[in-house]
Design a protein around this motif. Structure first.
Motif, PDB file in Angstrom:
ATOM      1  N   ASP A  74       0.814  -1.218   0.000  1.00 49.95           N
ATOM      2  CA  ASP A  74       0.000   0.000   0.000  1.00 49.95           C
ATOM      3  C   ASP A  74       0.848   1.269   0.000  1.00 49.95           C
ATOM      4  O   ASP A  74       0.366   2.351  -0.337  1.00 49.95           O
ATOM      5  N   ALA A  99       2.173   1.148  -4.096  1.00 51.35           N
ATOM      6  CA  ALA A  99       1.266   0.816  -5.186  1.00 51.35           C
ATOM      7  C   ALA A  99       1.009   2.002  -6.101  1.00 51.35           C
ATOM      8  O   ALA A  99       0.757   1.833  -7.297  1.00 51.35           O
ATOM      9  N   THR A 134      -5.462  -8.038  -7.271  1.00 49.21           N
ATOM     10  CA  THR A 134      -6.781  -7.798  -6.683  1.00 49.21           C
ATOM     11  C   THR A 134      -6.807  -8.188  -5.209  1.00 49.21           C
ATOM     12  O   THR A 134      -7.447  -7.516  -4.394  1.00 49.21           O
ATOM     13  N   CYS A 160      -4.875  -5.497  -3.220  1.00 48.34           N
ATOM     14  CA  CYS A 160      -5.700  -4.286  -3.089  1.00 48.34           C
ATOM     15  C   CYS A 160      -6.766  -4.474  -2.018  1.00 48.34           C
ATOM     16  O   CYS A 160      -7.014  -3.581  -1.197  1.00 48.34           O
ATOM     17  N   LEU A 219      -7.158  -0.899  -0.806  1.00 46.30           N
ATOM     18  CA  LEU A 219      -6.913  -0.009  -1.940  1.00 46.30           C
ATOM     19  C   LEU A 219      -7.947  -0.234  -3.034  1.00 46.30           C
ATOM     20  O   LEU A 219      -8.478  -1.345  -3.176  1.00 46.30           O
ATOM     21  N   CYS A 239      -8.727  -1.086  -6.578  1.00 43.59           N
ATOM     22  CA  CYS A 239      -8.014  -1.748  -7.672  1.00 43.59           C
ATOM     23  C   CYS A 239      -8.302  -0.989  -8.975  1.00 43.59           C
ATOM     24  O   CYS A 239      -9.464  -0.694  -9.273  1.00 43.59           O
TER      25      CYS A 239
END
Length: 420
Positions: free
Chosen positions: A74, A77, A103, A106, A111, A113
């Protein structure tokens, strides 16, 4: 096919094969439409786990102690996400695995995606060969005389870009014309995945991909046509496990679920309901198709054609049973003595929503149920025409035994009259 402005060759390495979110190394190559490299991204990542269950043959050039001071996924990314937008085609070799890592990571780190389309070079190779099969990147690259350091993701991404360029060049096809090879690119939308499709897949592989993609298509179609925010599944977050998603087509059920206000999740972590092909009483979220249909009053027209027969049952105390063992155990003990009638059902009946109720009533009456036809058994079909179905192994076995005249035939309607 969409006219993409950017090409991104992507590869991940994960540190723990039991935790797909444990990405420890990101490699990406930005390329132009001619598939020439323009820039490179190479980031090592703190995987957030010490475990490395990835096989003895794979050795990373670092230790966990080297990765621990680094940012987790994180925290880095954004550097990757800056390279991906709706004008980007992401490519990779056996890329479904990398897409799952993305995926899952995330979801794990909360997060969003990114949405993107993707292309698997293994699918491109299969399309050119005219037969779907899987081949390692190193083996494929070697056929073009390309050598690289495998399991270095930036190197893997560069090799992927190179072999794709060579394959398309040999066929005289540009990246914008790749679907002319009988390919449909994969898609990621809202964390949900639609896998690449290939015209020359075997029937079995085609069935698995079609079933998997049906969930994605159902969500997209339901959202396009409109959602009833006050419907039967309003606000319920649902995850469909991979085994159930690939073994049967859930398009109608998922479309109804989303149209009624439910949300299909990309991962089980934050789901209220985990829709599974099994009966599992150790987790309150685990929900079989039968339980889901009953809980949300799914209309009969929606559940038609679904296979409700669970693969196995896990009881509250962790005991694993077959479905019939479970039904027998929970049925009232019978006082019937002497010879018992033995029933065997055509597979089409076992799949039905009502089969569990039928089996429970038979067990309660003292009857016995077997999985395959045998001597002195009553074989139950929904209609006599079912005996012409040579694709049903049980029907074939019954037809052979019928010559001995030691087996009986009964329709489901006749059995219903007996039970009533």
């Amino acid at each position: 096919m969409k006219n993409y402005g950017k090409i991104l060759s992507l590869d991940f390495e994960m540190y723990n094969s039991m935790r797909y979110w444990s990405i420890c190394w990101i490699g990406a190559i930005c390329a132009d439409k001619s598939l020439d490299e323009k820039s490179r991204l190479d980031i090592k990542v703190n995987p957030g786990t010490r475990h490395k269950l990835i096989g003895h043959e794979l050795k990373f050039p670092f230790k966990y102690s080297d990765l621990k001071p680094l940012a987790k996924f994180d925290g880095c990314a954004s550097k990757l996400f800056e390279l991906i937008d709706d004008d980007t085609l992401v490519i990779g070799h056996a890329i479904d695995n990398d897409v799952k890592m993305l995926t899952t990571a995330c979801d794990h780190y909360g997060l969003k995606c990114p949405d993107f389309d993707y292309l698997d070079t293994n699918v491109v190779r299969s399309a050119i060969a005219g037969e779907y099969s899987q081949i390692g990147l190193a083996t494929l690259a070697a056929t073009y005389g390309y050598e690289f350091e495998a399991h270095d993701p930036a190197e893997d991404a560069a090799a992927t870009l190179y072999v794709l360029k060579r394959m398309l060049k040999d066929r005289g096809v540009s990246i914008d014309e790749v679907e002319s090879l009988g390919i449909k690119v994969g898609k990621v939308r809202g964390g949900l995945v639609r896998r690449c499709e290939l015209d020359c897949m075997s029937d079995k592989a085609r069935s698995h991909v079609d079933n998997f993609n049906a969930v994605f298509d159902a969500v997209q179609d339901a959202c396009r046509e409109g959602v009833n925010r006050g419907g039967a599944t309003r606000g319920v977050k649902i995850f469909v496990d991979a085994k159930l998603r690939t073994c049967q087509n859930l398009y109608t059920l998922v479309k109804w679920t989303v149209a009624e206000g439910g949300k299909i999740m990309s991962e089980p972590k934050n789901a209220d309901v985990v829709l599974t092909s099994e009966l599992d009483f150790t987790d309150a979220r685990m929900t079989s198709l039968r339980m889901f249909v009953d809980r949300f009053s799914v209309p009969e027209s929606v559940r038609e054609g679904l296979d409700f027969f669970p693969n196995k049952v896990t009881t509250e105390n962790g005991e694993v049973l077959s479905y019939l063992q479970y039904l027998k155990a929970k049925s009232p003990k019978s006082n019937v003595r002497g010879a018992r009638t033995t029933y065997c059902f055509a597979r089409e009946i076992e799949r039905r929503y009502e089969f569990g109720d039928i089996a429970s009533r038979l067990f309660a009456s003292g009857a016995r149920i077997c999985f395959v036809p045998e001597n002195r058994v009553t074989f139950v079909v929904d209609a006599p025409e079912r005996l012409d179905d040579e694709s049903d192994r049980k029907v074939v076995m019954y037809n052979r035994l019928a010559q001995s005249k030691k087996v009986k035939l009964m329709t489901l309607g006749e059995l219903a009259e007996i039970l009533n």
